[in-house]
Design a protein around this motif. Sequence first.
Motif, PDB file in Angstrom:
ATOM      1  N   MET A   1       0.854  -1.176   0.000  1.00 20.61           N
ATOM      2  CA  MET A   1       0.000   0.000   0.000  1.00 20.61           C
ATOM      3  C   MET A   1       0.899   1.239   0.000  1.00 20.61           C
ATOM      4  N   PRO A   2       0.671   2.158  -0.919  1.00 19.61           N
ATOM      5  CA  PRO A   2       1.445   3.409  -0.902  1.00 19.61           C
ATOM      6  C   PRO A   2       1.251   4.154   0.418  1.00 19.61           C
ATOM      7  N   ILE A   3       2.289   4.858   0.838  1.00 23.30           N
ATOM      8  CA  ILE A   3       2.263   5.525   2.142  1.00 23.30           C
ATOM      9  C   ILE A   3       1.136   6.553   2.231  1.00 23.30           C
ATOM     10  N   ARG A   4       0.829   7.227   1.138  1.00 22.87           N
ATOM     11  CA  ARG A   4      -0.266   8.207   1.153  1.00 22.87           C
ATOM     12  C   ARG A   4      -1.577   7.519   1.512  1.00 22.87           C
ATOM     13  N   GLU A   5      -1.831   6.374   0.897  1.00 27.80           N
ATOM     14  CA  GLU A   5      -3.052   5.619   1.207  1.00 27.80           C
ATOM     15  C   GLU A   5      -3.028   5.099   2.641  1.00 27.80           C
ATOM     16  N   ALA A   6      -1.855   4.708   3.119  1.00 29.78           N
ATOM     17  CA  ALA A   6      -1.730   4.227   4.496  1.00 29.78           C
ATOM     18  C   ALA A   6      -2.064   5.354   5.478  1.00 29.78           C
ATOM     19  N   PHE A   7      -1.595   6.567   5.185  1.00 33.80           N
ATOM     20  CA  PHE A   7      -1.899   7.700   6.061  1.00 33.80           C
ATOM     21  C   PHE A   7      -3.385   8.025   6.027  1.00 33.80           C
ATOM     22  N   TYR A   8      -4.006   7.907   4.877  1.00 38.12           N
ATOM     23  CA  TYR A   8      -5.449   8.109   4.796  1.00 38.12           C
ATOM     24  C   TYR A   8      -6.152   7.022   5.624  1.00 38.12           C
ATOM     25  N   SER A   9      -5.637   5.803   5.576  1.00 38.32           N
ATOM     26  CA  SER A   9      -6.208   4.700   6.360  1.00 38.32           C
ATOM     27  C   SER A   9      -5.997   4.894   7.856  1.00 38.32           C
ATOM     28  N   CYS A  10      -5.085   5.798   8.224  1.00 43.13           N
ATOM     29  CA  CYS A  10      -4.869   6.146   9.634  1.00 43.13           C
ATOM     30  C   CYS A  10      -5.862   7.208  10.107  1.00 43.13           C
ATOM     31  N   GLY A  11      -6.632   7.775   9.178  1.00 38.23           N
ATOM     32  CA  GLY A  11      -7.650   8.741   9.570  1.00 38.23           C
ATOM     33  C   GLY A  11      -7.429  10.164   9.107  1.00 38.23           C
ATOM     34  N   LEU A  12      -6.334  10.427   8.398  1.00 35.99           N
ATOM     35  CA  LEU A  12      -6.081  11.789   7.944  1.00 35.99           C
ATOM     36  C   LEU A  12      -6.957  12.164   6.747  1.00 35.99           C
ATOM     37  N   GLU A  13      -7.178  13.459   6.599  1.00 34.97           N
ATOM     38  CA  GLU A  13      -7.820  13.966   5.393  1.00 34.97           C
ATOM     39  C   GLU A  13      -6.892  13.667   4.219  1.00 34.97           C
ATOM     40  N   ARG A  86       0.322  14.467  20.439  1.00 32.86           N
ATOM     41  CA  ARG A  86       0.603  13.736  19.204  1.00 32.86           C
ATOM     42  C   ARG A  86       0.765  12.243  19.452  1.00 32.86           C
ATOM     43  N   LEU A  87       1.149  11.863  20.670  1.00 34.48           N
ATOM     44  CA  LEU A  87       1.165  10.432  20.994  1.00 34.48           C
ATOM     45  C   LEU A  87      -0.252   9.881  21.053  1.00 34.48           C
ATOM     46  N   TRP A  88      -1.193  10.672  21.588  1.00 41.33           N
ATOM     47  CA  TRP A  88      -2.592  10.246  21.584  1.00 41.33           C
ATOM     48  C   TRP A  88      -3.098  10.164  20.150  1.00 41.33           C
ATOM     49  N   ALA A  89      -2.699  11.122  19.314  1.00 42.25           N
ATOM     50  CA  ALA A  89      -3.098  11.093  17.899  1.00 42.25           C
ATOM     51  C   ALA A  89      -2.534   9.845  17.225  1.00 42.25           C
ATOM     52  N   ARG A  90      -1.296   9.485  17.553  1.00 46.97           N
ATOM     53  CA  ARG A  90      -0.707   8.281  16.978  1.00 46.97           C
ATOM     54  C   ARG A  90      -1.461   7.032  17.416  1.00 46.97           C
ATOM     55  N   ARG A  91      -1.879   7.008  18.664  1.00 44.79           N
ATOM     56  CA  ARG A  91      -2.648   5.855  19.159  1.00 44.79           C
ATOM     57  C   ARG A  91      -3.992   5.742  18.442  1.00 44.79           C
ATOM     58  N   LEU A  92      -4.637   6.889  18.204  1.00 42.12           N
ATOM     59  CA  LEU A  92      -5.898   6.869  17.457  1.00 42.12           C
ATOM     60  C   LEU A  92      -5.642   6.411  16.027  1.00 42.12           C
ATOM     61  N   ALA A  93      -4.607   6.932  15.399  1.00 38.94           N
ATOM     62  CA  ALA A  93      -4.258   6.537  14.029  1.00 38.94           C
ATOM     63  C   ALA A  93      -3.971   5.039  13.963  1.00 38.94           C
ATOM     64  N   SER A  94      -3.274   4.526  14.948  1.00 39.45           N
ATOM     65  CA  SER A  94      -2.953   3.101  14.992  1.00 39.45           C
ATOM     66  C   SER A  94      -4.216   2.256  15.107  1.00 39.45           C
ATOM     67  N   SER A  95      -5.119   2.677  15.966  1.00 37.55           N
ATOM     68  CA  SER A  95      -6.381   1.960  16.154  1.00 37.55           C
ATOM     69  C   SER A  95      -7.193   1.930  14.856  1.00 37.55           C
ATOM     70  N   VAL A  96      -7.267   3.058  14.188  1.00 36.20           N
ATOM     71  CA  VAL A  96      -8.024   3.154  12.930  1.00 36.20           C
ATOM     72  C   VAL A  96      -7.336   2.315  11.848  1.00 36.20           C
ATOM     73  N   TYR A  97      -6.018   2.409  11.778  1.00 35.45           N
ATOM     74  CA  TYR A  97      -5.245   1.688  10.756  1.00 35.45           C
ATOM     75  C   TYR A  97      -5.404   0.168  10.930  1.00 35.45           C
ATOM     76  N   GLU A  98      -5.394  -0.300  12.160  1.00 36.82           N
ATOM     77  CA  GLU A  98      -5.525  -1.744  12.412  1.00 36.82           C
ATOM     78  C   GLU A  98      -6.907  -2.269  12.022  1.00 36.82           C
ATOM     79  N   LYS A  99      -7.908  -1.422  12.037  1.00 37.21           N
ATOM     80  CA  LYS A  99      -9.276  -1.853  11.726  1.00 37.21           C
ATOM     81  C   LYS A  99      -9.621  -1.751  10.237  1.00 37.21           C
ATOM     82  N   ARG A 100      -8.700  -1.250   9.437  1.00 35.95           N
ATOM     83  CA  ARG A 100      -8.997  -1.053   8.003  1.00 35.95           C
ATOM     84  C   ARG A 100      -9.283  -2.353   7.304  1.00 35.95           C
TER      85      ARG A 100
END
Length: 100
Positions: A1-13, A86-100
Motif C-alpha cells: 500500500m502506498p504511504i499516502r493511502e496508508a496515512f489516509y487509512s490512519c484517519g487523515l484527510e 501527538r502520541l494520543w493522535a498516533r494511538r488513534l491513528a494506529s487503532s483506525v489503521y488496524e481496523k482497516r
Amino acid sequence: MPIREAFYSCGLEQSAAMEAARDVPPMEDTSPPWALFNYWMRQGPTFWFVENRQDLNAVLRTLKFREEIIALNDFGEPILCHMDARLWARRLASSVYEKR
C-alpha cells in the motif's frame, strides 16, 4: 500500500495524507502511525499539552484528521495530560489503521 493511502487509512484527510507522504523517509514507512508521529514531531518538537477530550479534538483537527475519525476519540480525560497530544493522535491513528 502506498504511504499516502496508508496515512489516509490512519484517519487523515486526503490533503494531509498527501502532504505527510512527501516528507516521510522510506525507512519510516513500515509503521504508518509511527511515521505520522515522527512527521508531526519534525514539524514542531515542543510538547503539546492537552487537559481534556475537547483539547485533544482540537489537536486532531489541527493535524487534519477526518471528522468521522475524531468522533472515535474515546481516551479518558484523566490520563490525557500525561503524554504529548501527538502520541494520543498516533494511538488513534494506529487503532483506525488496524481496523482497516
